[in-house]
Design a protein around this motif. Structure first.
Motif, PDB file in Angstrom:
ATOM      1  N   LEU A  71       3.649  19.634  42.998  1.00  0.00           N
ATOM      2  CA  LEU A  71       3.817  19.701  41.447  1.00  0.00           C
ATOM      3  C   LEU A  71       5.047  20.628  41.639  1.00  0.00           C
ATOM      4  O   LEU A  71       4.548  21.274  42.439  1.00  0.00           O
ATOM      5  CB  LEU A  71       2.291  20.214  41.047  1.00  0.00           C
ATOM      6  CG  LEU A  71       1.663  19.613  40.827  1.00  0.00           C
ATOM      7  CD1 LEU A  71       0.018  20.056  39.942  1.00  0.00           C
ATOM      8  CD2 LEU A  71       1.559  18.161  39.861  1.00  0.00           C
ATOM      9  N   ALA A  72       5.247  20.591  40.950  1.00  0.00           N
ATOM     10  CA  ALA A  72       7.302  21.332  40.099  1.00  0.00           C
ATOM     11  C   ALA A  72       5.885  22.558  39.734  1.00  0.00           C
ATOM     12  O   ALA A  72       5.380  23.087  39.084  1.00  0.00           O
ATOM     13  CB  ALA A  72       7.701  20.589  39.570  1.00  0.00           C
ATOM     14  N   ILE A 118      -2.579  20.978  46.364  1.00  0.00           N
ATOM     15  CA  ILE A 118      -1.141  20.950  46.192  1.00  0.00           C
ATOM     16  C   ILE A 118      -0.196  21.912  46.362  1.00  0.00           C
ATOM     17  O   ILE A 118       0.064  23.634  46.455  1.00  0.00           O
ATOM     18  CB  ILE A 118      -1.037  22.173  43.957  1.00  0.00           C
ATOM     19  CG1 ILE A 118      -3.123  21.291  43.523  1.00  0.00           C
ATOM     20  CG2 ILE A 118      -0.240  21.727  43.457  1.00  0.00           C
ATOM     21  CD1 ILE A 118      -3.229  21.564  42.614  1.00  0.00           C
ATOM     22  N   THR A 119       0.972  21.986  47.026  1.00  0.00           N
ATOM     23  CA  THR A 119       2.331  21.893  46.573  1.00  0.00           C
ATOM     24  C   THR A 119       2.950  22.163  46.028  1.00  0.00           C
ATOM     25  O   THR A 119       3.230  21.218  45.545  1.00  0.00           O
ATOM     26  CB  THR A 119       2.537  21.051  48.543  1.00  0.00           C
ATOM     27  OG1 THR A 119       1.662  20.775  49.023  1.00  0.00           O
ATOM     28  CG2 THR A 119       3.455  21.129  48.841  1.00  0.00           C
ATOM     29  N   ILE A 120       3.470  23.494  46.282  1.00  0.00           N
ATOM     30  CA  ILE A 120       4.261  24.191  44.664  1.00  0.00           C
ATOM     31  C   ILE A 120       5.394  23.259  45.549  1.00  0.00           C
ATOM     32  O   ILE A 120       6.042  24.497  46.185  1.00  0.00           O
ATOM     33  CB  ILE A 120       4.365  24.892  43.827  1.00  0.00           C
ATOM     34  CG1 ILE A 120       2.344  25.541  43.794  1.00  0.00           C
ATOM     35  CG2 ILE A 120       4.509  25.357  42.890  1.00  0.00           C
ATOM     36  CD1 ILE A 120       1.712  24.217  42.856  1.00  0.00           C
ATOM     37  N   ALA A 140      11.360  18.732  41.397  1.00  0.00           N
ATOM     38  CA  ALA A 140      10.623  17.054  41.149  1.00  0.00           C
ATOM     39  C   ALA A 140       9.412  17.118  42.391  1.00  0.00           C
ATOM     40  O   ALA A 140      10.579  16.568  42.935  1.00  0.00           O
ATOM     41  CB  ALA A 140      11.298  15.972  40.617  1.00  0.00           C
ATOM     42  N   PRO A 141       8.356  16.645  42.112  1.00  0.00           N
ATOM     43  CA  PRO A 141       8.016  16.420  43.543  1.00  0.00           C
ATOM     44  C   PRO A 141       8.145  15.149  43.385  1.00  0.00           C
ATOM     45  O   PRO A 141       8.688  14.363  42.679  1.00  0.00           O
ATOM     46  CB  PRO A 141       6.075  16.473  42.757  1.00  0.00           C
ATOM     47  CG  PRO A 141       6.221  16.482  41.616  1.00  0.00           C
ATOM     48  CD  PRO A 141       8.164  16.946  40.964  1.00  0.00           C
ATOM     49  N   GLY A 142       6.753  15.170  44.813  1.00  0.00           N
ATOM     50  CA  GLY A 142       7.200  13.205  45.683  1.00  0.00           C
ATOM     51  C   GLY A 142       5.813  12.487  44.953  1.00  0.00           C
ATOM     52  O   GLY A 142       5.466  12.874  43.955  1.00  0.00           O
ATOM     53  N   HIS A 143       6.263  11.546  44.333  1.00  0.00           N
ATOM     54  CA  HIS A 143       5.509  10.918  42.754  1.00  0.00           C
ATOM     55  C   HIS A 143       4.755  10.175  43.727  1.00  0.00           C
ATOM     56  O   HIS A 143       4.285   9.804  44.954  1.00  0.00           O
ATOM     57  CB  HIS A 143       7.059   9.960  42.241  1.00  0.00           C
ATOM     58  CG  HIS A 143       7.933  10.327  41.707  1.00  0.00           C
ATOM     59  ND1 HIS A 143       8.316   9.227  41.114  1.00  0.00           N
ATOM     60  CD2 HIS A 143       8.104  11.219  41.321  1.00  0.00           C
ATOM     61  CE1 HIS A 143       9.089   9.957  39.931  1.00  0.00           C
ATOM     62  NE2 HIS A 143       9.222  10.817  40.474  1.00  0.00           N
ATOM     63  N   LEU A 144       3.408  10.346  42.850  1.00  0.00           N
ATOM     64  CA  LEU A 144       2.270  10.347  43.495  1.00  0.00           C
ATOM     65  C   LEU A 144       1.572   9.521  42.276  1.00  0.00           C
ATOM     66  O   LEU A 144       1.440  10.161  41.187  1.00  0.00           O
ATOM     67  CB  LEU A 144       1.200  11.023  44.163  1.00  0.00           C
ATOM     68  CG  LEU A 144      -0.118  11.508  44.306  1.00  0.00           C
ATOM     69  CD1 LEU A 144      -0.534  11.692  45.644  1.00  0.00           C
ATOM     70  CD2 LEU A 144      -0.772  11.101  43.314  1.00  0.00           C
ATOM     71  N   ALA A 156      -5.378   6.041  36.183  1.00  0.00           N
ATOM     72  CA  ALA A 156      -4.849   6.237  36.778  1.00  0.00           C
ATOM     73  C   ALA A 156      -3.969   7.449  35.813  1.00  0.00           C
ATOM     74  O   ALA A 156      -3.128   7.549  35.201  1.00  0.00           O
ATOM     75  CB  ALA A 156      -4.155   5.088  36.735  1.00  0.00           C
ATOM     76  N   VAL A 157      -4.065   8.588  37.179  1.00  0.00           N
ATOM     77  CA  VAL A 157      -3.097   9.111  37.045  1.00  0.00           C
ATOM     78  C   VAL A 157      -1.867   9.838  37.728  1.00  0.00           C
ATOM     79  O   VAL A 157      -1.599  10.247  38.802  1.00  0.00           O
ATOM     80  CB  VAL A 157      -3.671  11.069  36.718  1.00  0.00           C
ATOM     81  CG1 VAL A 157      -2.911  12.447  35.646  1.00  0.00           C
ATOM     82  CG2 VAL A 157      -4.681  10.613  35.770  1.00  0.00           C
ATOM     83  N   PRO A 158      -0.250   9.825  37.045  1.00  0.00           N
ATOM     84  CA  PRO A 158       0.721  10.079  38.038  1.00  0.00           C
ATOM     85  C   PRO A 158       1.215  11.225  37.893  1.00  0.00           C
ATOM     86  O   PRO A 158       0.934  12.165  37.008  1.00  0.00           O
ATOM     87  CB  PRO A 158       1.627   9.543  37.214  1.00  0.00           C
ATOM     88  CG  PRO A 158       1.512   8.919  36.017  1.00  0.00           C
ATOM     89  CD  PRO A 158       0.213   9.098  35.837  1.00  0.00           C
ATOM     90  N   ASN A 159       1.823  11.898  38.945  1.00  0.00           N
ATOM     91  CA  ASN A 159       2.552  13.357  38.688  1.00  0.00           C
ATOM     92  C   ASN A 159       3.405  13.689  38.679  1.00  0.00           C
ATOM     93  O   ASN A 159       4.581  14.550  38.120  1.00  0.00           O
ATOM     94  CB  ASN A 159       1.799  13.971  40.555  1.00  0.00           C
ATOM     95  CG  ASN A 159       3.230  13.499  41.075  1.00  0.00           C
ATOM     96  OD1 ASN A 159       3.810  12.132  41.125  1.00  0.00           O
ATOM     97  ND2 ASN A 159       3.596  14.316  42.137  1.00  0.00           N
TER      98      ASN A 159
END
Length: 826
Positions: free
Chosen positions: A283-284, A388-390, A394-398, A430-433
């Motif tokens: 997450l950003a 959670i990696t901060i 923009a984070p890698g999409h998941l 379905a929950v995208p980041n």
């Protein structure tokens, strides 16, 4: 009627014609069909086109050529009503049910005409339906959607349900419909003189209890009619009361064993577990994402049940700012009929800066009743976490898809040309980041799925999966607008737990229950399965038989507004005889509560409780894991109608019963010292499993209770439990199996304490599926006998009346055989 499907639209189907004893209206199947069972033979779903293999978890029935031999009247919507308000109707060979296009249904058939009533008077009483017969009918709910009851008897008098088959009557925890039962009677404003019921040779499968009399508003005694609203003169005979073991999401869990029910093995269920989805994500800083929770294999609600209000979700990290959970305790997923409380969504916002170490651990904690043997009944905290990696940008999409678990299962669906449909569904989320403009769903790579792999219907970010008719493993995939995918695996299996549409476990309480009743006879019947679960009224341990008059509606006035102070509920003149109970968490509960008219004149005899075992079936509910719970009330308020000669309970008799298995204590006695003592109680000529020395106990533990027995030593005595609680009692000719208390704790005599294996049963078999006949001599009545039991007739420890101690097992075996045959005896 033709043997086809008749749809009841959104509105009433009413049978309102009033006839008389010389003129009956018969509504029946196609009488030219020669294959239909003769009168006196129980119908099965084979005659509606369902092979026994389709109704997984129910006992098998003979069905060589399933086909529709009866008409099917189906409610099509939650607003549909099947109402019988007329009199002198006979329904022969009719199937009644509901569609699966809606969830909660409050009852399939209602027998009442209280819409014309304005007071509990003779006009209202005489307007009610009378003389209604259901002969060889099938009544059912839906395999997964909730149905409160099969029959709501309302104001009816003279009603019979004969040779019929009732199934799929279920409600889930907090499902909105209270308790699920096949027969509901004794509720309704202005309704008096209800009763004269005959229920014979029926198969009944309902989740909470088989029948429930009262439980909400009951009309008090009406001066105008001379009656109250308590059902009276009711006969249950040759009934098979059954709960589907696939409703038990913890089956076999505590003892880690497979339970054999009707020739099929169930379990062991995996351990209780919590999941947090996703388990890892980027997450950003300041980004918000939704997390889903999941609780598995727990009787509180079973596989995929929502984490409840006691859950916590806490972020921790190497810095002071670890982010915040903005929706503690979450919100249910889905909307409308697709709403599911099995997963909850929590909103988490990442910290404003990257914390030391670069990660945040989000930990879910949730308390459940522990189902593990070593710590059974304790409060157990289940935990799950997500890393959670901060990142700064923009984070890698998941795409996180839930529910997700290694043992995620669902039953196969079923449909045929006869109008039968058993549909099993599960909601995926379905929950995208990241921001995605759309979500598409597929099964095994097939967009929308198909009949082979199952179908999935898109509802925004939700996908409603419907299982195929064949078993197998499948992958549910959600694809975001940028083609990022997330997936969850699911197994379609005939051993999967059957849970409600909201994916909570169905609420289970008791085998046979009365909250009121006047002159009721239960005889020659078989009841099978009851286990500990949460539900309406709180957690209950799976009781074989419960009689508990209670004013559940907090009634202070009658239907005309006259203050009565307490409800009219009472249990009077009840006889239970020749009953076999199999696989329950606890035995008998007879407790008259305050704000009611008590329990009076109850006789229970020749009842066999086999495998009454708190470890196997209690699912951790230990409060009243007893052979028998009896007493008065915990309340200090003494009702005006009570006295020393008319207390809350009197004239209760348990004679010639055999109860085997494993309980934490045998006799749970309770009554507040402010109340009058319970009068004339009899325990005589019984076998009770009583392992250990906690023979008498105050199960509820309230202060100022008459029973001060405690522990397992010299303080757990008859003098502390029975003497101060009862005004006249008989406690003798009792064999307390495996009891290790000192003989000095008993004032009454004779009380024997044999080892169960030395009592002289043909085969005790650990108190589960044994042969509990007493040996009469060498090879008599079985080659397993080497000598006569000392408890057999004519021996030193025979019953007080000179017969075998305990239940008449030979007679009960004959009853069981008759029940299973489905052929009604007079």
């Amino acid at each position: 009627m033709q043997n086809t499907v008749y749809i009841v639209p959104n509105g009433n189907l009413e049978f309102a014609q009033v006839c008389d004893s010389a003129h009956w209206i018969t509504i029946e199947r196609d009488v030219t069909d020669p294959t239909f069972p003769a009168e006196g033979n129980r119908i099965t779903p084979c005659y509606s086109g369902l092979a026994a293999s389709v109704l997984v978890g129910l006992p098998p029935y003979l069905c060589t050529s399933p086909a529709r031999h009866m008409p099917y009247i189906q409610k099509s919507a939650s607003g549909s009503t099947i109402l019988i308000s007329g009199s002198y109707y006979r329904f022969v060979g009719i199937e009644w049910g509901r569609a699966n296009t809606y969830d909660l249904d409050f009852g399939i058939i209602s027998l009442s005409n209280n819409g014309v009533c304005t007071a509990p008077d003779t006009a209202c009483m005489n307007a009610q339906p009378t003389n209604i017969i259901f002969d060889r009918n099938i009544v059912h709910g839906d395999a997964q959607r909730q149905t409160t009851r099969a029959f709501l008897f309302g104001g009816v008098r003279w009603v019979a349900v004969l040779d019929s088959y009732i199934y799929d009557i279920t409600l889930s925890l907090a499902g909105g419909g209270g308790d699920a039962q096949a027969y509901g009677w004794g509720n309704g404003k202005y309704l008096t003189n209800v009763g004269f019921g005959k229920f014979a040779n029926d198969f009944v499968s309902s989740s909470t209890m088989s029948s429930l009399f009262c439980g909400s508003f009951v009309e008090p005694l009406s001066p105008a009619t001379g009656f109250d609203g308590i059902p009276h003169d009711v006969w249950f005979s040759q009934h098979w009361l059954y709960k589907n073991p696939l409703w038990d999401t913890q089956v076999g869990q505590t003892l880690n064993e497979t339970e054999n029910i009707e020739g099929t093995g169930y379990g062991p269920a995996n351990d209780q577990a919590a999941k947090l989805i996703p388990s890892a994500v980027q997450l950003a800083v300041n980004q918000v994402m939704q997390f889903q929770d999941l609780i598995e294999n727990d009787s509180t609600g079973g596989i995929n049940r929502a984490v409840g209000p006691n859950a916590t979700l806490v972020p921790t990290c190497g810095s002071s700012d670890c982010g915040t959970v903005t929706s503690q305790n979450g919100a249910a997923t889905g909307t409308g009929i697709y709403n599911s409380q099995n997963q909850r969504i929590y909103s988490y916002q990442a910290p404003a800066t990257i914390p030391a170490g670069g990660t945040v651990t989000l930990t879910l904690s949730y308390g459940v009743t522990d189902g593990r043997l070593a710590t059974l009944g304790n409060v157990r905290t289940l935990t799950a976490s997500s890393t959670i990696t901060i990142v700064a940008s923009a984070p890698g999409h998941l795409v996180a898809v839930g529910p997700a678990a290694s043992d995620l299962q669902i039953q196969p669906s079923y449909a045929d040309a006869y109008g039968n449909q058993r549909q099993f569904q599960m909601i995926f989320n379905a929950v995208p980041n990241f921001t995605s403009s759309s979500t598409t769903w597929s099964v095994d790579g097939v967009a929308g799925g198909n009949s082979t792999v199952g179908t999935i219907t898109t509802q925004g970010t939700f996908g409603l999966y419907t299982s195929p008719q064949t078993t197998g493993s499948h992958t549910i995939t959600a694809t975001a607008s940028d083609n990022t995918v997330g997936a969850s695996a699911i197994t379609v299996s005939r051993s999967a737990p059957i849970v409600a549409f909201d994916l909570k476990a169905d609420t289970v309480k008791n085998g046979w229950e009365l909250k009121c009743g006047n002159r009721v006879l239960l005889e020659n019947s078989l009841e099978e399965l009851g286990w500990g679960s949460q539900g309406n009224g709180g957690g209950q341990p799976g009781t074989m038989m419960l009689m508990q008059p209670i004013n559940a509606a907090s009634q202070t006035t009658d239907g005309s507004g006259v203050a009565v102070g307490y409800g009219p509920e009472h249990i009077n003149d009840i006889t239970v005889r020749y009953l076999k109970g199999l696989h329950f968490g606890t035995g008998f509960v007879i407790v008259p509560l305050n704000q009611a008219l008590g329990t009076h004149r109850v006789s229970v005899s020749n009842v066999l409780g086999d495998d009454v075992n708190y470890q196997r079936w209690g699912n951790g509910f230990l409060k009243i894991m007893t052979g028998m719970q009896t007493g008065g009330a915990a309340a200090t308020t003494v009702l005006a109608w009570t006295s020393a000669i008319a207390p809350l309970a009197d004239n209760i008799s348990f004679r010639h019963n055999t109860l085997v298995g494993n309980f934490t204590n045998t006799f749970a006695i309770a009554n507040n010292l402010a109340q009058y003592k319970v009068a004339s109680f009899t325990w005589q000529d019984n076998f009770f499993a009583a392992p250990g020395s906690s023979t008498f106990i105050n199960a509820n533990g309230e202060a100022n209770d008459c029973n001060t027995a405690s522990g397992s030593g010299s303080n757990n005595t008859e003098a502390r439990a029975l003497v101060p609680c009862f005004n006249g009692y008989i406690f003798n000719h009792l064999a307390l199996l495996d009891n290790t208390a000192s003989a000095s704790v008993f004032l009454s005599s004779p009380v024997w304490q044999p080892a169960a294996t030395a009592a002289g049963f043909v085969n005790y078999n650990g108190g589960n599926g044994g042969d509990y006949r007493l040996c009469k001599g060498l090879n008599n009545p079985s080659p397993l006998c080497s000598a006569a039991s000392v408890f057999a007739a004519g021996q030193t420890n025979q019953a007080s009346d000179g017969t075998d101690l305990g239940a008449d097992i030979t007679g009960i075996n004959a009853v069981e055989s008759a029940v299973r045959s489905g052929v009604r005896t007079p």
